[in-house]
Write a protein that holds these residues in place. Structure first.
Motif, PDB file in Angstrom:
ATOM      1  N   ASP A 213       0.825  -1.211   0.000  1.00  0.00           N
ATOM      2  CA  ASP A 213       0.000   0.000   0.000  1.00  0.00           C
ATOM      3  C   ASP A 213       0.859   1.261   0.000  1.00  0.00           C
ATOM      4  O   ASP A 213       0.538   2.244  -0.684  1.00  0.00           O
ATOM      5  CB  ASP A 213      -0.927   0.012   1.215  1.00  0.00           C
ATOM      6  CG  ASP A 213      -2.092  -0.961   1.081  1.00  0.00           C
ATOM      7  OD1 ASP A 213      -2.448  -1.294  -0.070  1.00  0.00           O
ATOM      8  OD2 ASP A 213      -2.631  -1.374   2.122  1.00  0.00           O
ATOM      9  N   ASP A 214       1.947   1.235   0.757  1.00  0.00           N
ATOM     10  CA  ASP A 214       2.827   2.402   0.823  1.00  0.00           C
ATOM     11  C   ASP A 214       3.445   2.702  -0.545  1.00  0.00           C
ATOM     12  O   ASP A 214       3.540   3.867  -0.953  1.00  0.00           O
ATOM     13  CB  ASP A 214       3.935   2.166   1.852  1.00  0.00           C
ATOM     14  CG  ASP A 214       3.401   2.088   3.275  1.00  0.00           C
ATOM     15  OD1 ASP A 214       2.272   2.576   3.513  1.00  0.00           O
ATOM     16  OD2 ASP A 214       4.109   1.534   4.136  1.00  0.00           O
ATOM     17  N   ASP A 217       0.710   3.987  -2.982  1.00  0.00           N
ATOM     18  CA  ASP A 217       0.349   5.379  -2.726  1.00  0.00           C
ATOM     19  C   ASP A 217       1.359   6.324  -3.356  1.00  0.00           C
ATOM     20  O   ASP A 217       0.993   7.365  -3.922  1.00  0.00           O
ATOM     21  CB  ASP A 217       0.234   5.637  -1.227  1.00  0.00           C
ATOM     22  CG  ASP A 217      -1.073   5.131  -0.637  1.00  0.00           C
ATOM     23  OD1 ASP A 217      -2.064   5.081  -1.388  1.00  0.00           O
ATOM     24  OD2 ASP A 217      -1.099   4.796   0.557  1.00  0.00           O
ATOM     25  N   ARG A 218       2.611   5.981  -3.279  1.00  0.00           N
ATOM     26  CA  ARG A 218       3.640   6.806  -3.911  1.00  0.00           C
ATOM     27  C   ARG A 218       3.497   6.779  -5.434  1.00  0.00           C
ATOM     28  O   ARG A 218       3.681   7.808  -6.099  1.00  0.00           O
ATOM     29  CB  ARG A 218       5.026   6.318  -3.471  1.00  0.00           C
ATOM     30  CG  ARG A 218       5.361   6.746  -2.042  1.00  0.00           C
ATOM     31  CD  ARG A 218       6.427   5.892  -1.395  1.00  0.00           C
ATOM     32  NE  ARG A 218       6.809   6.429  -0.081  1.00  0.00           N
ATOM     33  CZ  ARG A 218       6.080   6.312   1.026  1.00  0.00           C
ATOM     34  NH1 ARG A 218       4.922   5.666   0.981  1.00  0.00           N
ATOM     35  NH2 ARG A 218       6.493   6.828   2.173  1.00  0.00           N
ATOM     36  N   ARG A 220       0.684   6.328  -7.063  1.00  0.00           N
ATOM     37  CA  ARG A 220      -0.516   7.108  -7.414  1.00  0.00           C
ATOM     38  C   ARG A 220      -0.212   8.601  -7.469  1.00  0.00           C
ATOM     39  O   ARG A 220      -0.643   9.302  -8.384  1.00  0.00           O
ATOM     40  CB  ARG A 220      -1.626   6.818  -6.397  1.00  0.00           C
ATOM     41  CG  ARG A 220      -2.194   5.412  -6.495  1.00  0.00           C
ATOM     42  CD  ARG A 220      -3.193   5.108  -5.399  1.00  0.00           C
ATOM     43  NE  ARG A 220      -3.634   3.722  -5.497  1.00  0.00           N
ATOM     44  CZ  ARG A 220      -3.530   2.811  -4.536  1.00  0.00           C
ATOM     45  NH1 ARG A 220      -3.024   3.156  -3.356  1.00  0.00           N
ATOM     46  NH2 ARG A 220      -3.947   1.581  -4.727  1.00  0.00           N
ATOM     47  N   GLY A 279      -0.581  15.669  -1.902  1.00  0.00           N
ATOM     48  CA  GLY A 279      -0.146  14.275  -1.874  1.00  0.00           C
ATOM     49  C   GLY A 279       1.361  14.149  -1.815  1.00  0.00           C
ATOM     50  O   GLY A 279       1.907  13.343  -1.036  1.00  0.00           O
ATOM     51  N   ALA A 290      -1.952   7.851   2.926  1.00  0.00           N
ATOM     52  CA  ALA A 290      -2.975   7.070   2.225  1.00  0.00           C
ATOM     53  C   ALA A 290      -4.137   7.945   1.772  1.00  0.00           C
ATOM     54  O   ALA A 290      -4.596   7.869   0.620  1.00  0.00           O
ATOM     55  CB  ALA A 290      -3.480   5.942   3.118  1.00  0.00           C
ATOM     56  N   ALA A 293      -2.899  10.571  -0.925  1.00  0.00           N
ATOM     57  CA  ALA A 293      -2.602   9.927  -2.207  1.00  0.00           C
ATOM     58  C   ALA A 293      -3.870   9.531  -2.936  1.00  0.00           C
ATOM     59  O   ALA A 293      -3.970   9.670  -4.165  1.00  0.00           O
ATOM     60  CB  ALA A 293      -1.721   8.700  -1.981  1.00  0.00           C
ATOM     61  N   THR A 294      -4.842   9.045  -2.192  1.00  0.00           N
ATOM     62  CA  THR A 294      -6.117   8.649  -2.796  1.00  0.00           C
ATOM     63  C   THR A 294      -6.830   9.856  -3.394  1.00  0.00           C
ATOM     64  O   THR A 294      -7.347   9.807  -4.515  1.00  0.00           O
ATOM     65  CB  THR A 294      -7.005   7.961  -1.748  1.00  0.00           C
ATOM     66  OG1 THR A 294      -6.314   6.837  -1.202  1.00  0.00           O
ATOM     67  CG2 THR A 294      -8.309   7.493  -2.360  1.00  0.00           C
ATOM     68  N   ARG A 349     -11.860   3.388  -1.841  1.00  0.00           N
ATOM     69  CA  ARG A 349     -10.734   3.351  -0.915  1.00  0.00           C
ATOM     70  C   ARG A 349     -10.786   4.535   0.056  1.00  0.00           C
ATOM     71  O   ARG A 349     -10.490   4.378   1.255  1.00  0.00           O
ATOM     72  CB  ARG A 349      -9.417   3.376  -1.693  1.00  0.00           C
ATOM     73  CG  ARG A 349      -8.172   3.228  -0.792  1.00  0.00           C
ATOM     74  CD  ARG A 349      -6.914   2.981  -1.607  1.00  0.00           C
ATOM     75  NE  ARG A 349      -5.821   2.582  -0.734  1.00  0.00           N
ATOM     76  CZ  ARG A 349      -4.836   3.387  -0.365  1.00  0.00           C
ATOM     77  NH1 ARG A 349      -4.790   4.631  -0.798  1.00  0.00           N
ATOM     78  NH2 ARG A 349      -3.870   2.948   0.437  1.00  0.00           N
TER      79      ARG A 349
END
Length: 356
Positions: A213-214, A217-218, A220, A279, A290, A293-294, A349
């Motif tokens: 996930d980390d 996120d980067r 994205r 972000g 999170a 980034a979303t 999300r």
């Protein structure tokens, strides 16, 4: 807009000047016309690595500058404005995965090579037509990885794949046990389906359970930065066209209805910039990544979709012809909108993060 320090301003200005002078859209046209599977200019990428752009998020002890993600985003945004075909986004994310989850040996082996351009890295995550990290079936047994990955960006030029398996992320070198099948997508960049058949794999074991996930996120946020540059270019190109095009003996820019549409685009662009920069800053601060980034990727999807449509409509049918550049931005945007999460996926999300 984000407040930049002197070094970041210099980096942005350097990237802007280089992209405008050395990598305008005409260079993308050359890459596209060549038909090379890698779909990028090796000499241009070498120039980028010489300027240190491939090592912006890599620590200094491993050959990078450790300038952070906001600085990386500034460069990516400028490259997005001219549709520069480069693996620098995926290489940066692959490097960040190793920074986050690699051991000392893995960092020493790969980070200097990724920073210098001696090697190129990319992510291999999804296994179906839609982004769904929960549906990963790839497995590793006795250090051998087997499975398939779909729509892997920059696969043809990559030397290293950061591969998502059921139990975490792994490093896999191109070579034995790795085969690829070209995917021809509308943006005419490098994409491929990968098949791993007992490929040697090293686990990134230090990032904890949230490592995937980390890293995503980067990814994205950095893709959103590329889309921000593209959106800015579409806006400016369309505005210039309206100021030049004459219809009914009047310049199109004088029609109030078109002025309103451009004003709406300008406002959306400002909102997109705010979300993307938030972000990038969240990653550098380590707080609220999170969620930020979303929002950044969801807003980039929304605004780039709208602006690319408006750009075509305001140009008229000629906008989709090869004579004009604006159609290339629409095609690239449609691919990036689906990369690492569609708008609907990201809305779900966001709701999950907020506990709704």
């Amino acid at each position: 807009m984000a407040v930049l320090n002197e070094e970041q301003e210099m980096l942005r200005d350097m990237a802007r000047e280089w992209a405008a002078n050395e990598s305008p859209v005409t260079e993308f046209r050359k890459v596209r016309a060549s038909g090379a599977p890698e779909a990028f200019d090796r000499a241009a990428y070498a120039a980028m690595t010489e300027m240190g752009w491939a090592g912006i998020v890599i620590p200094e002890e491993h050959g990078g500058s450790d300038f952070g993600f906001l600085s990386a985003g500034l460069v990516v945004e400028e490259l997005g404005k001219t549709l520069t075909a480069t693996p620098i986004v995926m290489n940066t994310i692959a490097a960040s995965a190793i920074v986050l989850g690699g051991n000392d040996e893995q960092k020493a082996a790969w980070l200097p090579r990724l920073a210098s351009g001696a090697a190129i890295g990319t992510l291999a995550i999804d296994e179906g037509a839609k982004h769904d990290p929960a549906a990963i079936a790839t497995q590793v047994t006795d250090g051998k990885l087997s499975g398939t990955k779909a729509f892997v960006p920059e696969a043809h030029g990559a030397d290293l794949f950061v591969v998502a398996a059921k139990d975490g992320l792994y490093l896999v070198e191109k070579g034995d046990g790795v085969s690829l099948t070209t995917r021809n997508l509308t943006d005419q960049r490098s994409h491929a389906d990968l098949t791993f058949d007992g490929a040697k794999a090293q686990k990134l074991a230090n990032g904890g359970e949230s490592l995937l996930d980390d890293v995503l996120d980067r990814a994205r946020v950095l893709v959103a930065a590329e889309m921000l540059g593209m959106a800015q270019a579409v806006f400016e190109t369309t505005l210039d066209y309206l100021k030049q095009r004459v219809q009914f003996n009047q310049v199109l820019a004088t029609f109030q209805a078109l002025q309103h549409r451009m004003a709406d685009m300008f406002a959306d662009l400002a909102q997109m910039r705010s979300a993307v920069e938030a972000g990038l800053q969240a990653i550098d601060s380590g707080f609220g990544i999170a969620r930020a980034a979303t929002v950044a990727k969801a807003e980039a999807n929304r605004v780039m979709h709208k602006l690319s449509n408006e750009g075509i409509q305001l140009h008229g049918g000629i906008g989709m012809t090869d004579e004009y550049d604006v159609g290339f931005y629409l095609k690239r945007s449609r691919v990036l909108e689906a990369t690492w999460g569609s708008t609907s996926y990201l809305r779900d999300r966001f709701a999950a993060i907020g506990g709704y």
